[in-house]
Design an enzyme around this catalytic site. Structure first.
Site, PDB file in Angstrom:
ATOM      1  N   GLY A  83     -28.664  18.467  -8.633  1.00 16.32           N
ATOM      2  CA  GLY A  83     -28.054  17.376  -9.389  1.00 16.32           C
ATOM      3  C   GLY A  83     -28.526  15.978  -9.027  1.00 16.32           C
ATOM      4  N   GLN A  84     -29.423  15.872  -8.013  1.00 18.00           N
ATOM      5  CA  GLN A  84     -29.877  14.534  -7.652  1.00 18.00           C
ATOM      6  C   GLN A  84     -30.676  13.925  -8.798  1.00 18.00           C
ATOM      7  OE1 GLN A  84     -30.423  17.300  -5.713  1.00 18.00           O
ATOM      8  NE2 GLN A  84     -30.658  16.718  -3.565  1.00 18.00           N
ATOM      9  N   GLU A  85     -30.695  12.614  -8.810  1.00 20.19           N
ATOM     10  CA  GLU A  85     -31.326  11.909  -9.931  1.00 20.19           C
ATOM     11  C   GLU A  85     -32.761  12.404 -10.179  1.00 20.19           C
ATOM     12  OE1 GLU A  85     -31.125   7.692  -9.577  1.00 20.19           O
ATOM     13  OE2 GLU A  85     -31.846   7.376 -11.631  1.00 20.19           O
TER      14      GLU A  85
ATOM     15  N   LEU B  29     -34.001  15.240  -9.746  1.00 22.45           N
ATOM     16  CA  LEU B  29     -34.048  16.592 -10.306  1.00 22.45           C
ATOM     17  C   LEU B  29     -33.498  16.646 -11.724  1.00 22.45           C
ATOM     18  CD1 LEU B  29     -32.805  18.566  -7.159  1.00 22.45           C
ATOM     19  CD2 LEU B  29     -35.137  18.390  -8.006  1.00 22.45           C
TER      20      LEU B  29
END
Ligand code: G3D
Length: 179
Positions: free
Chosen positions: A69-71, A73
């Protein structure tokens, strides 16, 4: 595959249904997947890839792709969309500040052509925490009433205890049988 055959396979449980689990970092995706896998009623096969798990719910097989969910990704989420039947969107119900960002990601996702037939399960996670938003508040902020193109459902849950998760699996099963 013919429509009738695919329908029969779905009913008799030999078909795998692709699920992607998305959400901002820290929403609880990994914890939820772990809960799905350790529930007594749920059996699983060993990990197929680093981020894919098979979950079987009374003869219905879900292949669940846990997408980071990191930006950095989120930009590549679309590469997982093809053939997805269910999108699980995990929301940290205490994270009021980033709910607008989640809304934007959700609506952008649902406009993608590969997700036109997908159903959306929104897990309002961390309901055990003081001050967490109710499912109603989350629905409003995500403007779910505007989504008429996809079947959706909001399920409050707590990934730490597993509360609410069996009901979410039941809903997922009902959707793949309906389709
Ligand atoms: P992610 O995979 O979406 O990034 P994680 O999120 O599953 O790694 O969870 C992030 C943090 O939130 C973890 O805490 C985890 O224990 C916590 N968490 C997940 N679900 C719940 C919940 O329902 N209630 C509460 N209270 N906490 C939850 P840490 O401290 O390990 O970072």
């Amino acid at each position: 595959m013919g429509f009738l055959l695919s329908k029969m396979l779905a009913v008799f449980g030999d078909q795998e249904h692709k699920v992607i689990i998305v959400g901002l970092d820290n929403a609880g995706k990994t914890t939820i997947l772990y809960q799905f896998l350790t529930k007594e009623a749920v059996h699983t096969t060993p990990t197929i890839g680093s981020n894919v798990e098979e979950i079987t719910v009374s003869k219905t097989h879900f292949l669940v792709w846990d997408i980071g969910g990191q930006e950095s990704l989120r930009a590549s989420w679309y590469s997982y969309y093809c053939n997805t039947e269910i999108v699980i969107l995990v929301v940290d119900s205490t994270d009021r500040e980033r709910l607008t960002l989640t809304k934007d990601e959700l609506h952008q996702m649902l406009s993608h052509e590969d997700l036109q037939k997908a159903s959306v399960l929104i897990l309002a996670n961390k309901q055990d925490m003081k001050g967490s938003m109710t499912p109603k508040e989350i629905s409003k902020c995500l403007t779910l009433d505007n989504i008429t193109s996809h079947s959706w459902h909001v399920q409050p849950c707590c990934a730490l205890t597993g509360e609410g998760l069996p009901a979410s699996l039941d809903w997922m099963k009902s959707r793949v049988v309906a389709n």
